[in-house]
Design a protein around this motif. Structure first.
Motif, short mmCIF file in Angstrom:
data_model
loop_
_atom_site.label_atom_id
_atom_site.label_comp_id
_atom_site.label_asym_id
_atom_site.label_seq_id
_atom_site.Cartn_x
_atom_site.Cartn_y
_atom_site.Cartn_z
N UNK A 161 0.85 -1.18 0.00
CA UNK A 161 0.00 0.00 0.00
C UNK A 161 0.89 1.23 0.00
N UNK A 162 0.52 2.28 -0.75
CA UNK A 162 1.38 3.47 -0.82
C UNK A 162 1.28 4.33 0.43
N UNK A 163 2.39 4.99 0.75
CA UNK A 163 2.48 5.95 1.85
C UNK A 163 3.16 7.20 1.29
N UNK A 164 2.56 8.37 1.44
CA UNK A 164 3.13 9.62 0.97
C UNK A 164 3.48 10.48 2.17
N UNK A 165 4.77 10.77 2.30
CA UNK A 165 5.26 11.63 3.38
C UNK A 165 4.79 11.17 4.76
N UNK A 166 4.84 9.86 4.96
CA UNK A 166 4.53 9.29 6.26
C UNK A 166 3.07 9.07 6.55
N UNK A 167 2.19 9.34 5.59
CA UNK A 167 0.75 9.16 5.79
C UNK A 167 0.19 8.26 4.69
N UNK A 168 -0.73 7.40 5.06
CA UNK A 168 -1.32 6.48 4.09
C UNK A 168 -2.77 6.20 4.42
N UNK A 169 -3.23 5.02 3.97
CA UNK A 169 -4.61 4.58 4.21
C UNK A 169 -5.61 5.61 3.70
N UNK A 170 -6.50 6.11 4.57
CA UNK A 170 -7.55 7.04 4.16
C UNK A 170 -7.06 8.48 4.04
N UNK A 171 -5.79 8.71 4.16
CA UNK A 171 -5.26 10.06 3.99
C UNK A 171 -4.61 10.25 2.61
N UNK A 172 -4.72 9.25 1.74
CA UNK A 172 -4.27 9.35 0.35
C UNK A 172 -5.46 9.01 -0.54
N UNK A 173 -5.74 9.86 -1.50
CA UNK A 173 -6.79 9.58 -2.48
C UNK A 173 -6.15 8.94 -3.71
N UNK A 174 -6.69 7.80 -4.11
CA UNK A 174 -6.26 7.14 -5.35
C UNK A 174 -7.39 7.30 -6.36
N UNK A 175 -7.11 8.01 -7.44
CA UNK A 175 -8.13 8.30 -8.44
C UNK A 175 -7.83 7.45 -9.67
N UNK A 176 -8.76 6.61 -10.03
CA UNK A 176 -8.59 5.71 -11.17
C UNK A 176 -9.74 5.95 -12.15
N UNK A 177 -9.39 6.34 -13.38
CA UNK A 177 -10.39 6.64 -14.41
C UNK A 177 -11.36 7.72 -13.94
N UNK A 178 -10.84 8.71 -13.23
CA UNK A 178 -11.64 9.85 -12.82
C UNK A 178 -12.43 9.67 -11.54
N UNK A 179 -12.42 8.47 -10.93
CA UNK A 179 -13.21 8.16 -9.75
C UNK A 179 -12.30 7.76 -8.60
N UNK A 180 -12.57 8.29 -7.40
CA UNK A 180 -11.77 7.92 -6.23
C UNK A 180 -12.00 6.46 -5.86
N UNK A 181 -10.91 5.71 -5.79
CA UNK A 181 -10.98 4.28 -5.46
C UNK A 181 -11.43 4.11 -4.02
N UNK A 182 -12.47 3.28 -3.81
CA UNK A 182 -12.97 2.99 -2.47
C UNK A 182 -12.94 1.48 -2.28
N UNK A 183 -11.95 1.01 -1.50
CA UNK A 183 -11.76 -0.43 -1.34
C UNK A 183 -11.34 -0.79 0.08
N UNK A 184 -12.07 -0.20 1.06
CA UNK A 184 -11.74 -0.47 2.46
C UNK A 184 -10.27 -0.16 2.71
N UNK A 185 -9.82 1.04 2.26
CA UNK A 185 -8.39 1.35 2.31
C UNK A 185 -7.86 1.55 3.72
N UNK A 186 -8.72 1.51 4.73
CA UNK A 186 -8.25 1.57 6.11
C UNK A 186 -7.46 0.31 6.48
N UNK A 187 -7.68 -0.79 5.73
CA UNK A 187 -7.03 -2.05 6.07
C UNK A 187 -5.61 -2.13 5.54
N UNK A 188 -4.72 -2.73 6.32
CA UNK A 188 -3.31 -2.82 5.93
C UNK A 188 -2.99 -4.14 5.23
N UNK A 189 -3.99 -5.02 5.09
CA UNK A 189 -3.70 -6.37 4.62
C UNK A 189 -4.15 -6.62 3.19
#
Length: 817
Positions: A161-189
Motif C-alpha cells: 500500500x502506498x504511503x506519501x510523506x509518512x501518511x497512508x490509508x484514508x489520507x491518500x486519495x487514489x483516483x482511477x479513471x476519474x473516480x476515487x478508489x474505495x476499497x476499504x483502504x483503512x485495512x493494511x492487509x
C-alpha cells in the motif's frame, strides 16, 4: 505454459509484414519562453497509433518507426500545438519548444479521463507507462516508490500500500479513471487492487490535495490516467489501427510467474482497449531461520514464510466514441486477489502452525480475498469558451477473511454457512462496500490569463458485513462538495492559483450488541460495566460533518541562458478528513496488528494546515536538481492510543482507543541527476519525514526512516544510437539504497535498525524482425541477501525480515499493425 508463450510470440512477431527500414525519433519538449522542460506533453505521429507523454525530464522517444514522411504533433495544456514535419530515413533527435498562446483552448487534447490537472503550485511527479520498461516491478504501489517521498507498507512479497510523506490509508486519495478508489483502504492487509499495466501515466501529488480531490487527499493524491483516444483521422478509407503489448515475467524469491496482454484499436470516431493480467506466487524466502516474538523464538522452516503465497487477476475493457464536441469513454474492470497470511501473524504465533504443509503454493487458512469491480463513464463536452468534464462510477468491493473457527470466548452455538468439518464457519469477516460516485469540472476561460474552474463531487457508500467475528460495523455514508479555483497568469513566468472548497458528509452506523459475548463475560465474573464495554460491539452512530478547505500558491519560472532554468513553487493550504466508520465504531480484534481496536463516536473531522515549497534547477537536461520541503500541522489528528488495559478477549493483546491530538509533520525530498555523457547517468535521491504528537510528545506510528538511493547507469539509450543494429537499446545500472535507523517510534512500536541494500538492473531491446522487438529487463534485488526489516511492514511486529535476494525478469513484446 510454454505453448501459450510460444503462441503469443508467434502471433506478435507475425506483424512483420514488410521489408522497410525502421528508425527512431526522440527529443525533449520545453516551454519556448522559459526553457523549462514540459512534463506530460502529448507527442504523437499523425495518422498512426504511435504516441506517448513526455516523462519527468521532458523526453519522448519512438522506436521501430517505418521509413517515411511524418508529421510530429505535440500538445500540452496552455500551449499552442506544434506540428513538425520530419523525413525519417535515419535515427533523429527533434527537440520541441512550445509557445504559450491565447488560443490554447482550441489546441487542448483531453482524453476524457481524469479529475483535472491538480494544483499547479504543488509538487507533482508524473510516471509514464513507458518508464516501467526499466522497472521490473510486480505491483503498482512498488512502482511508485521510485518517486521521492513515496514509500510502501508491505504485506509480504506480493502486496503493498502506498504511503506519501509518512501518511497512508484514508489520507491518500487514489483516483482511477476519474473516480476515487474505495476499497476499504483503512485495512493494511490488501493492496491498491489496480493493475500495474492499465495506465498511460500517473500523477503523484505530494501535499494536501483536498481542494481538488476531497476528504481522502489530506496527504496527497495518486491520479491514474489510462490511455484514451490517440488521434482522430479524417481519412474515410482509414481501416483503423491496432497496437498493444504481450508481457511475461517471473521472480525467484517467491517463484512468481505472470503474464499480461494489452491491446487497443481505434478507427475514426471509435476506440476500444483491453488489458488482462495474471500472476501467481509461492511462499516467499527470508534470510532467517527463526523469528522472535515476546521473547519466544519460532522456527522458519526452509527459510520460507509459510502461507504467504497468493494470486492476482486483473481484467479491464474500455470503449469510446467521439461526436462533434463530445467524447465519451465507458470502462469496466475487475480485480481479484487471494493472499495467505503468515500463520504466525494471525493472532498469537503457534509453533505447530508453522510446520510446512508440503506445498509452497498452497493457500490455507488464514487467508483473505478481495474482489474490486468498477464501472465508469468519462464524458467531455467542449466549446470555444468552456469545457465540461463529467465522471461517474460504480464500485463493488467484496473482501473476505477466512480462518479456522474461533469465537475468542467459549463456544458459538449459531448455525453457520460454509461450515468446516466441525460444523463451524470458516468465514471470519465478510465486508461488501458498494460506492456510487459522480464528479464534474467546468473549465472556463482556459485561453485567458484568468482561468476559472468550478467543480462538484457526490458519493454514496453502503457497507454490509458478515462472518462469525466482528470488527467493522454496517454503515451508510453520503458525502458531497463544491469548489471554485482561480488561476491567474501574470506573465509567462509568474502564475498564481487559489481556491476554496466546502464539503458535507453524513454517516449512519448500525449498532450491534453481542449477547453471546455478554453472557460469556457474565459467567466469567466481569462487572456490568466491563460486560457493556466489550459486548457493545458498535454503537448506533448518526453523525454529520462539514468543513471548508482551500489553498493559495505561486509558480515562478526563471530562465538563465548560462546557468539553466529555475522553477519555484510555493503553496499554503487547509485540508480536512472526515473520520471513517472503523475510527468511529470498530470494537474488535485486529489480528494483523495484534491488538484490540476500539472506535470513538465523538471524533471530529480532522483539520490540517500545510506549507509546501518546491525548487527545481535544470541545465539543458545535463543537470537536474529538485528540492521539496513541507510542513503540516493538524489541530485534531486521529490516531490509535494504547491504553493501560489488556483486552479480556484471547489473542487480542492490548486495548487501543481512537483519540485526537495536535500533531506536527515536517520533512522533504531531493533528487539530483547528471547526464555525464550520452552513455552515463548518475542520480541520487532521498526523503525524510519527522513528526510528533504534540499532546503526548511521542512520534506517530508508521513513520518511514530517512532513505537515500544512489544510482549509476551505463547504456545505449533509446534517445540515441543507430537503430540498424539488432541491439537497439541496452542499459545496466547499479543502485545503492540506505535506510537509516528508525529510533523515533510511537507507543507500542519497536525501533528498526537501518541497512544498506544493493540492486543491479539490466535491460535490452532486441529486434527479432523489422516490426518485432523484444524488450528484456532483469533486476537483481538485495544482491547480498542482506537481512533487514521494513519499519512499515505488516510483519514488523513479529521481527520478521524482508524478502531476501530476488531476481526478476520481464519480457515485453510491443506490436502494432
Amino acid at each position: 505454459m510454454k505453448k501459450i508463450l510460444s503462441l503469443i510470440l508467434f502471433l506478435v512477431c507475425s506483424f512483420s509484414l514488410s521489408a522497410q527500414n525502421y528508425y527512431s525519433v526522440a527529443g525533449i519538449v520545453r516551454d519556448r519562453e522559459t526553457g523549462v522542460i514540459i512534463e506530460n506533453a502529448a507527442v504523437s505521429l499523425q495518422s498512426t497509433s504511435v504516441g506517448a507523454f513526455t516523462d519527468t525530464e521532458g523526453r519522448y522517444s519512438f522506436c521501430d518507426i517505418a521509413q517515411g514522411h511524418y508529421s510530429l504533433l505535440v500538445r500540452h495544456m496552455g500551449h499552442m500545438t506544434d506540428t513538425v514535419n520530419i523525413d525519417l530515413n535515419k535515427d533523429i533527435v527533434v527537440d520541441i519548444q512550445l509557445q504559450r498562446s491565447s488560443n490554447a483552448l482550441k489546441e487542448i487534447v483531453v482524453e476524457a479521463y481524469g479529475r483535472g490537472d491538480g494544483h499547479p503550485s504543488l509538487g507533482t511527479t508524473t510516471v509514464n507507462y513507458s518508464s516501467i520498461y526499466n522497472m521490473p516491478i510486480t505491483n503498482l504501489s512498488k512502482m511508485l516508490t521510485t518517486v521521492p517521498g513515496v514509500a510502501t507498507m508491505d504485506i509480504g512479497a506480493g502486496v503493498s500500500k502506498p504511503v506519501i510523506r509518512g501518511l497512508g490509508f484514508n489520507r491518500i486519495a487514489v483516483i482511477n479513471k476519474g473516480i476515487t478508489q474505495q476499497n476499504q483502504q483503512w485495512g493494511a492487509d490488501h493492496g491498491m487492487e489496480i493493475s500495474q499495466f492499465d495506465f498511460e501515466y500517473i500523477s503523484v501529488h505530494k501535499g494536501a490535495s483536498s481542494l481538488m480531490y476531497g476528504s481522502d487527499a489530506m496527504s496527497g493524491a495518486i491520479d491514474i490516467t489510462p490511455a484514451g483516444f490517440r488521434r482522430q483521422s479524417q481519412d474515410k478509407s482509414d481501416k483503423g489501427l491496432f497496437n498493444g503489448e504481450a508481457i511475461v515475467w517471473g521472480a525467484s524469491n517467491n517463484d512468481l510467474y505472470g503474464g499480461a496482454f494489452k491491446g487497443e484499436w481505434q478507427k475514426d470516431k471509435y476506440f476500444i482497449r483491453g488489458v488482462y493480467s495474471y500472476q501467481d506466487f509461492a511462499d516467499y524466502r527470508v534470510p532467517a531461520d527463526e523469528f522472535n516474538y515476546l521473547s519466544y523464538n519460532f522456527p522458519i522452516y526452509d527459510r520460507r514464510l509459510k502461507n504467504t503465497a497468493g494470486r492476482e487477476r486483473n481484467i479491464s475493457f474500455s470503449a469510446g466514441y467521439i461526436l462533434k464536441n463530445v467524447r465519451t469513454i465507458f470502462s469496466v474492470s475487475d480485480n481479484y486477489q487471494k493472499n495467505g497470511f503468515f500463520s504466525g501473524a494471525h493472532g498469537i504465533p503457534d509453533a505447530a502452525n508453522l510446520i510446512p504443509d508440503g506445498s509452497v503454493r498452497n493457500i490455507e487458512m488464514p487467508y483473505n480475498t478481495a474482489n474490486h469491480f468498477t464501472l465508469t463513464n468519462n464524458t467531455e463536452w467542449k466549446t470555444s469558451s468552456l469545457r465540461l468534464l463529467i465522471n461517474t462510477g460504480y464500485q463493488d468491493n467484496h473482501r473476505t477473511e477466512r480462518s479456522s473457527f474461533h469465537s475468542h470466548y467459549g463456544e458459538d452455538e449459531h448455525d453457520h454457512e460454509d461450515e468446516d468439518d466441525h460444523g463451524h464457519s470458516s468465514l471470519e469477516f465478510d465486508f461488501r462496500l458498494k460506492t456510487y460516485s459522480t464528479n464534474a469540472r467546468l473549465f472556463l476561460d482556459e485561453n485567458q490569463k484568468w482561468k476559472k474552474t468550478i467543480g462538484m463531487a457526490l458519493e454514496h457508500q453502503n457497507n454490509e458485513i458478515g462472518g462469525y467475528d466482528f470488527f467493522l460495523p454496517r454503515f451508510n455514508q453520503t458525502t458531497g462538495g463544491v469548489f471554485f479555483i482561480n488561476d491567474y497568469s501574470m506573465s509567462s513566468q509568474l502564475n498564481f492559483t487559489g481556491g476554496i472548497r466546502y464539503d458535507m458528509g453524513k454517516i449512519d452506523i448500525s449498532g450491534f450488541y453481542d449477547n453471546e459475548l455478554a453472557e460469556y463475560l457474565k459467567n466469567q465474573g466481569y462487572s456490568p460495566e466491563e460486560v457493556q464495554q466489550y459486548a457493545q460491539r458498535a454503537l448506533d452512530v448518526d453523525r454529520r460533518f462539514n468543513s471548508f478547505s482551500g489553498s493559495v500558491g505561486v509558480n515562478y519560472n526563471m530562465k538563465d541562458y548560462y546557468n539553466g532554468y529555475y522553477t519555484i513553487k510555493a503553496n499554503i493550504g487547509k485540508s480536512y478528513r472526515f473520520p471513517t466508520a472503523n475510527e468511529l465504531a470498530s470494537n474488535g480484534v485486529h489480528h494483523g496488528a495484534f491488538r484490540h481496536e476500539k472506535g470513538n463516536p465523538d471524533l471530529d473531522a480532522e483539520q490540517g494546515y500545510s506549507f509546501n515549497l518546491d525548487l527545481t534547477w535544470d541545465k539543458s537536461s545535463t543537470y537536474q536538481v529538485e528540492l521539496n520541503l513541507f510542513t503540516n500541522y493538524f489541530s485534531n489528528f486521529i490516531y490509535l492510543e494504547p491504553s493501560k488495559q489488556w483486552s479480556v478477549l484471547p489473542h487480542a493483546g492490548q486495548l487501543y482507543n481512537y483519540q485526537q491530538a495536535e500533531a506536527l509533520f515536517g520533512g522533504g525530498e531531493y533528487r539530483i541527476s547528471w547526464l555525464a555523457s550520452n552513455n552515463i547517468k548518475l542520480a541520487t535521491q532521498g526523503e525524510y519525514v519527522v513528526n510528533k504528537n504534540l499532546d503526548n510528545n511521542y512520534p506517530l506510528p508508521f513513520t518511514p526512516p530517512f532513505t537515500m538511493k544512489n544510482e549509476i547507469s551505463y547504456g545505449k539509450y533509446r534517445y540515441y544510437g543507430n537503430n540498424k543494429s539488432k541491439l537497439s537499446h541496452y542499459e545496466i545500472s547499479l543502485s545503492h539504497q540506505w535506510f537509516a535507523d528508525q529510533n523515533r517510534i510511537a507507543q507500542g512500536e519497536e525501533k528498526t535498525p537501518g541497512t544498506n541494500l544493493f540492486n543491479l538492473t539490466a535491460g535490452i531491446d532486441y529486434k527479432l524482425s523489422k516490426k518485432c522487438t523484444i524488450r528484456l529487463n532483469v533486476q537483481a534485488q538485495n544482491i547480498f541477501d542482506t537481512r533487514y526489516m521494513n519499519h512499515l511492514s505488516f510483519y514488523r511486529k513479529l521481527n520478521i525480515p524482508e524478502p531476501g535476494r530476488n531476481i526478476q525478469v520481464f519480457v515485453r513484446i510491443p506490436f502494432s499493425s
